[in-house]
Design a protein around this motif. Structure first.
Motif, PDB file in Angstrom:
ATOM      1  N   ILE A   1      21.169  -7.733  -8.606  1.00 59.93           N
ATOM      2  CA  ILE A   1      20.986  -7.904 -10.047  1.00 59.93           C
ATOM      3  C   ILE A   1      19.987  -9.022 -10.320  1.00 59.93           C
ATOM      4  N   GLU A   2      20.030 -10.078  -9.510  1.00 60.10           N
ATOM      5  CA  GLU A   2      19.041 -11.153  -9.657  1.00 60.10           C
ATOM      6  C   GLU A   2      17.637 -10.642  -9.368  1.00 60.10           C
ATOM      7  N   ASP A   3      17.510  -9.760  -8.365  1.00 61.53           N
ATOM      8  CA  ASP A   3      16.205  -9.126  -8.092  1.00 61.53           C
ATOM      9  C   ASP A   3      15.712  -8.388  -9.329  1.00 61.53           C
ATOM     10  N   HIS A   4      16.624  -7.657  -9.976  1.00 63.83           N
ATOM     11  CA  HIS A   4      16.271  -6.900 -11.186  1.00 63.83           C
ATOM     12  C   HIS A   4      15.795  -7.832 -12.297  1.00 63.83           C
ATOM     13  N   ILE A   5      16.475  -8.973 -12.446  1.00 59.75           N
ATOM     14  CA  ILE A   5      16.111  -9.913 -13.510  1.00 59.75           C
ATOM     15  C   ILE A   5      14.724 -10.492 -13.270  1.00 59.75           C
ATOM     16  N   VAL A   6      14.395 -10.784 -12.021  1.00 58.34           N
ATOM     17  CA  VAL A   6      13.047 -11.265 -11.700  1.00 58.34           C
ATOM     18  C   VAL A   6      12.018 -10.178 -12.023  1.00 58.34           C
ATOM     19  N   GLU A   7      12.336  -8.936 -11.697  1.00 63.40           N
ATOM     20  CA  GLU A   7      11.433  -7.818 -12.017  1.00 63.40           C
ATOM     21  C   GLU A   7      11.261  -7.680 -13.527  1.00 63.40           C
ATOM     22  N   ILE A   8      12.356  -7.786 -14.263  1.00 61.64           N
ATOM     23  CA  ILE A   8      12.298  -7.692 -15.723  1.00 61.64           C
ATOM     24  C   ILE A   8      11.445  -8.819 -16.292  1.00 61.64           C
ATOM     25  N   ALA A   9      11.640 -10.028 -15.788  1.00 63.23           N
ATOM     26  CA  ALA A   9      10.863 -11.175 -16.261  1.00 63.23           C
ATOM     27  C   ALA A   9       9.375 -10.998 -15.992  1.00 63.23           C
TER      28      ALA A   9
ATOM     29  N   LEU B   1       0.819  -1.217   0.000  1.00 66.61           N
ATOM     30  CA  LEU B   1       0.000   0.000   0.000  1.00 66.61           C
ATOM     31  C   LEU B   1       0.847   1.260   0.000  1.00 66.61           C
ATOM     32  N   ASN B   2       2.045   1.184   0.603  1.00 68.15           N
ATOM     33  CA  ASN B   2       2.936   2.339   0.625  1.00 68.15           C
ATOM     34  C   ASN B   2       3.836   2.415  -0.603  1.00 68.15           C
ATOM     35  N   GLY B   3       3.747   1.408  -1.470  1.00 59.49           N
ATOM     36  CA  GLY B   3       4.521   1.439  -2.711  1.00 59.49           C
ATOM     37  C   GLY B   3       6.008   1.271  -2.505  1.00 59.49           C
ATOM     38  N   LYS B   4       6.394   0.394  -1.582  1.00 61.85           N
ATOM     39  CA  LYS B   4       7.811   0.148  -1.326  1.00 61.85           C
ATOM     40  C   LYS B   4       8.384  -0.707  -2.459  1.00 61.85           C
ATOM     41  N   LYS B   5       9.411  -0.184  -3.123  1.00 64.19           N
ATOM     42  CA  LYS B   5       9.916  -0.845  -4.333  1.00 64.19           C
ATOM     43  C   LYS B   5      11.005  -1.871  -4.017  1.00 64.19           C
ATOM     44  N   THR B   6      10.672  -2.821  -3.169  1.00 60.20           N
ATOM     45  CA  THR B   6      11.580  -3.937  -2.921  1.00 60.20           C
ATOM     46  C   THR B   6      11.240  -5.062  -3.895  1.00 60.20           C
ATOM     47  N   ALA B   7      12.219  -5.950  -4.105  1.00 58.55           N
ATOM     48  CA  ALA B   7      11.987  -7.057  -5.032  1.00 58.55           C
ATOM     49  C   ALA B   7      10.791  -7.898  -4.601  1.00 58.55           C
ATOM     50  N   GLN B   8      10.696  -8.180  -3.290  1.00 60.47           N
ATOM     51  CA  GLN B   8       9.610  -9.021  -2.789  1.00 60.47           C
ATOM     52  C   GLN B   8       8.251  -8.370  -3.007  1.00 60.47           C
ATOM     53  N   THR B   9       8.145  -7.073  -2.736  1.00 63.71           N
ATOM     54  CA  THR B   9       6.865  -6.379  -2.898  1.00 63.71           C
ATOM     55  C   THR B   9       6.452  -6.311  -4.357  1.00 63.71           C
ATOM     56  N   LEU B  10       7.408  -6.040  -5.227  1.00 63.99           N
ATOM     57  CA  LEU B  10       7.103  -5.979  -6.658  1.00 63.99           C
ATOM     58  C   LEU B  10       6.612  -7.331  -7.162  1.00 63.99           C
ATOM     59  N   GLN B  11       7.242  -8.407  -6.687  1.00 65.81           N
ATOM     60  CA  GLN B  11       6.818  -9.740  -7.096  1.00 65.81           C
ATOM     61  C   GLN B  11       5.449 -10.087  -6.503  1.00 65.81           C
TER      62      GLN B  11
END
Length: 340
Positions: free
Chosen positions: A273-281, A26-36
């Motif tokens: 970088i692995e977090d970024h790749i998961v986000e990209i995927a 709800l707060n829009g925290k841009k962590t890998a876990q939240t984005l996923q």
């Protein structure tokens, strides 16, 4: 409204995520876990739309539990009850709110639009004013825009016509809230809190009504560029759903750099970088996961997720000890796109 938003999140997370995950969403925290999580549990529309502090969230959870709509299954982890699910069926979420899609654009568009309207109305009425936004980049954009559109009377009529047409397509209450936020030569725009007090509504309900209209405008002018040329020209023309850091990694991957090379050049951890790749995927359909995930492993991960009926990483890892957390996250990121 806030109660139902929290109830909705608890229902979607199915007892697999804690209140902290709702807080971050709800707060829009841009962590890998939240984005996923926002993608996996189909709650991306709520991303960053309801800023809330942890104490208020805990209070909401206690109220929901007292109402019998949720039950606690672990520390700060809840599941909806049958009566909670029944309550959700009566809840109507604002139809156009899409926090994830417009997180990088909505605020910028609003600032440009609101400053432009303030500027144009003051020029027409020949009154001086203090800009509603002091950001020099916003002011510079509006100055350039006005320099390109010099016939003020014509521009004013056209801008009014586009806004009137769009606002006539939404609920009158939502349209009024949007207009009350605007500053003109005659009045200063109200905050969400002032509007909530004036119409005796909750602050969250007012905020979501405003976002509902703003996101509707962005969606509509994208589809109907020819009908709304002035408003479309206020949009940021280069848009992406990726976070800025993931976007940089994506550009380097397209240039042929490996995970290790990107981490070294950007002075970041390999895990980042692995977090970024998961986000990209997750958000770039054309991205190919094969260089990072063997097809046999991908199929095993998806099969296990179906059997366990969960997306909890720890449970998946325990069932597949030879597979890395990165590979599990990558497979789950593309599950909906490749295995429907």
């Amino acid at each position: 409204m806030l109660q139902h938003i929290v109830l909705f999140c608890i229902d979607r997370f199915r007892g697999e995520r804690s209140l902290a995950a709702i807080d971050h969403l709800l707060n829009g925290k841009k962590t890998a876990q939240t984005l996923q999580d926002s993608k996996w549990y189909n709650v991306s529309r709520l991303f960053g739309t309801v800023p809330i502090d942890r104490s208020r969230l805990l209070h909401m959870a206690r109220e929901l539990e007292a109402n019998g709509w949720i039950r606690q299954v672990d520390e700060h982890i809840y599941r909806t009850t049958l009566s909670g699910k029944e309550e959700l069926r009566r809840f109507v979420f604002p139809p156009y709110v899409n926090g994830w899609k417009y997180m990088n654009e909505a605020t910028l568009f609003w600032k440009r639009l609101s400053l432009l309207i303030q500027t144009v109305t003051n020029i027409i009425h020949r009154t001086s004013f203090e800009p509603v936004h002091r950001d020099e980049r916003i002011q510079s954009f509006v100055k350039r825009w006005l320099f390109q559109h010099k016939h003020m009377q014509t521009i004013t009529r056209s801008l009014y016509g586009e806004m009137y047409e769009l606002l006539s397509r939404v609920e009158e209450k939502d349209a009024n809230i949007f207009v009350w936020r605007l500053t003109s030569h005659a009045r200063i725009g109200w905050t969400n809190e002032q509007i909530a007090y004036a119409i005796k509504e909750g602050d969250v309900a007012v905020s979501l009504s405003f976002q509902n209209v703003l996101h509707f405008i962005l969606e509509t002018i994208e589809k109907e560029k020819e009908t709304f040329p002035l408003l479309f020209s206020l949009r940021e023309q280069t848009r992406t759903q990726l976070t800025s850091s993931a976007q940089k990694t994506w550009e380097m991957l397209k240039e042929g750099y490996s995970i290790e090379q990107i981490a070294e050049l950007r002075r970041l951890k390999k895990g980042t970088i692995e977090d970024h790749i998961v986000e990209i995927a997750t958000y770039i359909p054309s991205f190919v996961t094969a260089p990072f995930l063997e097809e046999n492993k991908r199929k095993r991960i998806i099969q296990q997720a179906r059997q366990l009926k969960t997306k909890k990483l720890r449970a998946m890892k325990e069932a597949l000890p030879d597979v890395s957390y990165f590979e599990i996250r990558l497979a789950l990121a593309r599950w909906d796109q490749e295995d429907d």
